[in-house]
Scaffold this motif. Structure first.
Motif, PDB file in Angstrom:
ATOM      1  N   GLN A 168       0.830  -1.198   0.000  1.00  6.73           N
ATOM      2  CA  GLN A 168       0.000   0.000   0.000  1.00  6.73           C
ATOM      3  C   GLN A 168       0.867   1.252   0.000  1.00  6.73           C
ATOM      4  O   GLN A 168       0.522   2.265  -0.603  1.00  6.73           O
ATOM      5  CB  GLN A 168      -0.921  -0.014   1.214  1.00  6.73           C
ATOM      6  N   SER A 169       1.998   1.189   0.698  1.00  8.52           N
ATOM      7  CA  SER A 169       2.931   2.306   0.717  1.00  8.52           C
ATOM      8  C   SER A 169       4.356   1.774   0.747  1.00  8.52           C
ATOM      9  O   SER A 169       4.593   0.639   1.182  1.00  8.52           O
ATOM     10  CB  SER A 169       2.664   3.216   1.925  1.00  8.52           C
ATOM     11  N   LEU A 170       5.264   2.608   0.281  1.00  6.45           N
ATOM     12  CA  LEU A 170       6.651   2.179   0.112  1.00  6.45           C
ATOM     13  C   LEU A 170       7.556   3.385   0.302  1.00  6.45           C
ATOM     14  O   LEU A 170       7.303   4.447  -0.278  1.00  6.45           O
ATOM     15  CB  LEU A 170       6.823   1.588  -1.297  1.00  6.45           C
ATOM     16  N   ILE A 171       8.589   3.212   1.104  1.00  6.51           N
ATOM     17  CA  ILE A 171       9.582   4.265   1.309  1.00  6.51           C
ATOM     18  C   ILE A 171      10.937   3.721   0.880  1.00  6.51           C
ATOM     19  O   ILE A 171      11.357   2.657   1.334  1.00  6.51           O
ATOM     20  CB  ILE A 171       9.633   4.718   2.783  1.00  6.51           C
ATOM     21  N   VAL A 172      11.589   4.462  -0.018  1.00  2.00           N
ATOM     22  CA  VAL A 172      12.844   4.008  -0.599  1.00  2.00           C
ATOM     23  C   VAL A 172      13.857   5.146  -0.526  1.00  2.00           C
ATOM     24  O   VAL A 172      13.494   6.319  -0.703  1.00  2.00           O
ATOM     25  CB  VAL A 172      12.630   3.554  -2.056  1.00  2.00           C
ATOM     26  N   GLN A 173      15.104   4.795  -0.299  1.00  4.45           N
ATOM     27  CA  GLN A 173      16.164   5.798  -0.345  1.00  4.45           C
ATOM     28  C   GLN A 173      16.481   6.162  -1.791  1.00  4.45           C
ATOM     29  O   GLN A 173      16.378   5.316  -2.697  1.00  4.45           O
ATOM     30  CB  GLN A 173      17.436   5.250   0.316  1.00  4.45           C
ATOM     31  N   LYS A 174      16.879   7.406  -1.989  1.00  4.74           N
ATOM     32  CA  LYS A 174      17.315   7.839  -3.324  1.00  4.74           C
ATOM     33  C   LYS A 174      18.391   6.894  -3.845  1.00  4.74           C
ATOM     34  O   LYS A 174      19.331   6.543  -3.126  1.00  4.74           O
ATOM     35  CB  LYS A 174      17.856   9.268  -3.243  1.00  4.74           C
ATOM     36  N   GLY A 175      18.226   6.496  -5.108  1.00 10.24           N
ATOM     37  CA  GLY A 175      19.172   5.579  -5.719  1.00 10.24           C
ATOM     38  C   GLY A 175      18.805   4.115  -5.559  1.00 10.24           C
ATOM     39  O   GLY A 175      19.387   3.243  -6.218  1.00 10.24           O
ATOM     40  N   GLY A 176      17.840   3.837  -4.715  1.00  7.12           N
ATOM     41  CA  GLY A 176      17.426   2.450  -4.486  1.00  7.12           C
ATOM     42  C   GLY A 176      16.441   1.954  -5.540  1.00  7.12           C
ATOM     43  O   GLY A 176      16.073   2.669  -6.461  1.00  7.12           O
ATOM     44  N   ILE A 177      16.017   0.702  -5.375  1.00 13.81           N
ATOM     45  CA  ILE A 177      15.063   0.089  -6.303  1.00 13.81           C
ATOM     46  C   ILE A 177      13.694   0.023  -5.634  1.00 13.81           C
ATOM     47  O   ILE A 177      13.565  -0.484  -4.507  1.00 13.81           O
ATOM     48  CB  ILE A 177      15.510  -1.328  -6.699  1.00 13.81           C
ATOM     49  N   ASP A 218      17.215   3.125  -9.592  1.00 13.81           N
ATOM     50  CA  ASP A 218      17.795   4.430  -9.270  1.00 13.81           C
ATOM     51  C   ASP A 218      16.679   5.425  -8.917  1.00 13.81           C
ATOM     52  O   ASP A 218      16.560   6.499  -9.510  1.00 13.81           O
ATOM     53  CB  ASP A 218      18.614   4.939 -10.463  1.00 13.81           C
ATOM     54  N   SER A 219      15.838   5.055  -7.963  1.00 11.39           N
ATOM     55  CA  SER A 219      14.688   5.870  -7.602  1.00 11.39           C
ATOM     56  C   SER A 219      15.109   7.283  -7.198  1.00 11.39           C
ATOM     57  O   SER A 219      16.138   7.479  -6.520  1.00 11.39           O
ATOM     58  CB  SER A 219      13.922   5.213  -6.446  1.00 11.39           C
ATOM     59  N   GLN A 220      14.312   8.251  -7.636  1.00  8.60           N
ATOM     60  CA  GLN A 220      14.590   9.664  -7.401  1.00  8.60           C
ATOM     61  C   GLN A 220      13.432  10.300  -6.623  1.00  8.60           C
ATOM     62  O   GLN A 220      12.286   9.848  -6.731  1.00  8.60           O
ATOM     63  CB  GLN A 220      14.770  10.383  -8.726  1.00  8.60           C
ATOM     64  N   PRO A 221      13.708  11.375  -5.889  1.00 12.10           N
ATOM     65  CA  PRO A 221      12.621  12.047  -5.162  1.00 12.10           C
ATOM     66  C   PRO A 221      11.456  12.450  -6.062  1.00 12.10           C
ATOM     67  O   PRO A 221      10.302  12.440  -5.639  1.00 12.10           O
ATOM     68  CB  PRO A 221      13.325  13.267  -4.559  1.00 12.10           C
ATOM     69  N   GLY A 222      11.742  12.790  -7.310  1.00 14.49           N
ATOM     70  CA  GLY A 222      10.699  13.143  -8.260  1.00 14.49           C
ATOM     71  C   GLY A 222       9.801  11.979  -8.641  1.00 14.49           C
ATOM     72  O   GLY A 222       8.742  12.191  -9.246  1.00 14.49           O
ATOM     73  N   GLY A 254      -3.525   0.969  -5.573  1.00 14.44           N
ATOM     74  CA  GLY A 254      -2.505   2.012  -5.533  1.00 14.44           C
ATOM     75  C   GLY A 254      -1.407   1.776  -4.509  1.00 14.44           C
ATOM     76  O   GLY A 254      -1.622   1.136  -3.476  1.00 14.44           O
ATOM     77  N   THR A 255      -0.227   2.271  -4.822  1.00 14.08           N
ATOM     78  CA  THR A 255       0.926   2.245  -3.921  1.00 14.08           C
ATOM     79  C   THR A 255       1.489   3.646  -3.825  1.00 14.08           C
ATOM     80  O   THR A 255       1.839   4.239  -4.845  1.00 14.08           O
ATOM     81  CB  THR A 255       2.012   1.288  -4.436  1.00 14.08           C
ATOM     82  N   SER A 256       1.547   4.167  -2.620  1.00  9.75           N
ATOM     83  CA  SER A 256       2.118   5.484  -2.402  1.00  9.75           C
ATOM     84  C   SER A 256       3.625   5.339  -2.196  1.00  9.75           C
ATOM     85  O   SER A 256       4.076   4.755  -1.206  1.00  9.75           O
ATOM     86  CB  SER A 256       1.481   6.137  -1.177  1.00  9.75           C
ATOM     87  N   LEU A 257       4.399   5.851  -3.142  1.00  9.30           N
ATOM     88  CA  LEU A 257       5.861   5.744  -3.097  1.00  9.30           C
ATOM     89  C   LEU A 257       6.462   7.060  -2.614  1.00  9.30           C
ATOM     90  O   LEU A 257       6.137   8.134  -3.146  1.00  9.30           O
ATOM     91  CB  LEU A 257       6.414   5.403  -4.476  1.00  9.30           C
ATOM     92  N   THR A 258       7.330   6.969  -1.632  1.00  7.32           N
ATOM     93  CA  THR A 258       8.095   8.114  -1.159  1.00  7.32           C
ATOM     94  C   THR A 258       9.568   7.797  -1.309  1.00  7.32           C
ATOM     95  O   THR A 258      10.036   6.772  -0.773  1.00  7.32           O
ATOM     96  CB  THR A 258       7.789   8.432   0.314  1.00  7.32           C
ATOM     97  N   VAL A 259      10.290   8.627  -2.046  1.00  8.42           N
ATOM     98  CA  VAL A 259      11.728   8.450  -2.210  1.00  8.42           C
ATOM     99  C   VAL A 259      12.423   9.516  -1.378  1.00  8.42           C
ATOM    100  O   VAL A 259      12.261  10.714  -1.605  1.00  8.42           O
ATOM    101  CB  VAL A 259      12.134   8.556  -3.687  1.00  8.42           C
TER     102      VAL A 259
END
Lengths: 111, 113
Positions: A9-18, A79-83, A104-109
């Protein structure tokens, strides 16, 4: 009855991660599987799509993996980006018929 | 070129009132779709037009909902005797054909008090 099941449902990833988002379906008549990206206050926009005769499709940093036998498909954002922070929806369609969307999945980078 | 436009962007109404939501598709697109998106959910199909006719209206929740596309371009979604449960974002999408990419408008946020 949810035709397309999406997780997480939601996902938090660091910049540059997959970032990886998964979807599953039951209707074997589905013939088109798109992914949409939606920003707040905007309508969904097509990101990438796949048909069941291929197992993988890549466009830039975005890849769809499709497993027909398992009736599952997933979106990988390299290479996930904040954008990329947005809500992502998978969908499925049976030719000539309506589209069914996942929840839906809410992604936050995180920078 | 211009994308799909929807008016109004926001609509606040009282329970029991009648509302009309308008969709202007991309010029030349023959297929037009209406969806409803509740908070935290994916778009839910309502109705699909091919040209002037409704090819599939199986998603309309009840007979209070009606949509028209009289000239095969602009479409209007009409909701009678609105209920609080009708509050949602109503999305319109158009495509050049039923197998083609759908382009979504920004939606109309309907709030029924």
């Amino acid at each position: 009855q949810q035709q397309v099941k999406q997780s997480p449902q939601s996902l938090i990833v660091q910049k540059g991660g997959i970032s990886i988002i998964n979807c599953a379906y039951e209707n074997t008549a589905f013939d088109y599987f798109p992914w949409y990206q939606q920003f707040p206050g905007k309508g969904p926009a097509l990101l990438i799509a796949i048909r069941p005769d291929v197992s993988e499709k890549k466009e830039g940093r975005f890849t769809i993996s499709f497993n027909k036998s398992a009736k599952q498909f997933s979106l990988h954002i390299m290479d996930s980006q904040p954008g990329d922070s947005a809500t992502y929806f998978c969908a499925a369609r049976e030719l000539g018929n309506q589209f069914y969307f996942g929840t839906g999945t809410s992604l936050t980078v995180i920078p | 070129g211009a994308g799909v436009s929807q008016t109004p962007s926001n609509k606040v109404t009282e329970k029991g009132k009648y509302v009309e939501l308008r969709c202007d598709p991309i010029s030349g697109h023959t297929a037009l779709y209406w969806y409803r998106q509740s908070l935290g959910q994916g778009p839910e199909f309502l109705i699909y037009f091919q040209g002037t006719g409704a090819a599939d209206d199986s998603g309309l929740p009840n007979d209070r909902f009606f949509a028209v596309r009289p000239e095969g371009s602009v479409s209007t979604l009409k909701i009678q005797r609105t209920e609080r449960g009708d509050s949602a974002v109503y999305l319109c999408a158009s495509s050049s054909g039923p197998t083609r990419e759908q382009f979504f408008g920004p939606g109309t946020r309907l709030t029924v008090l």
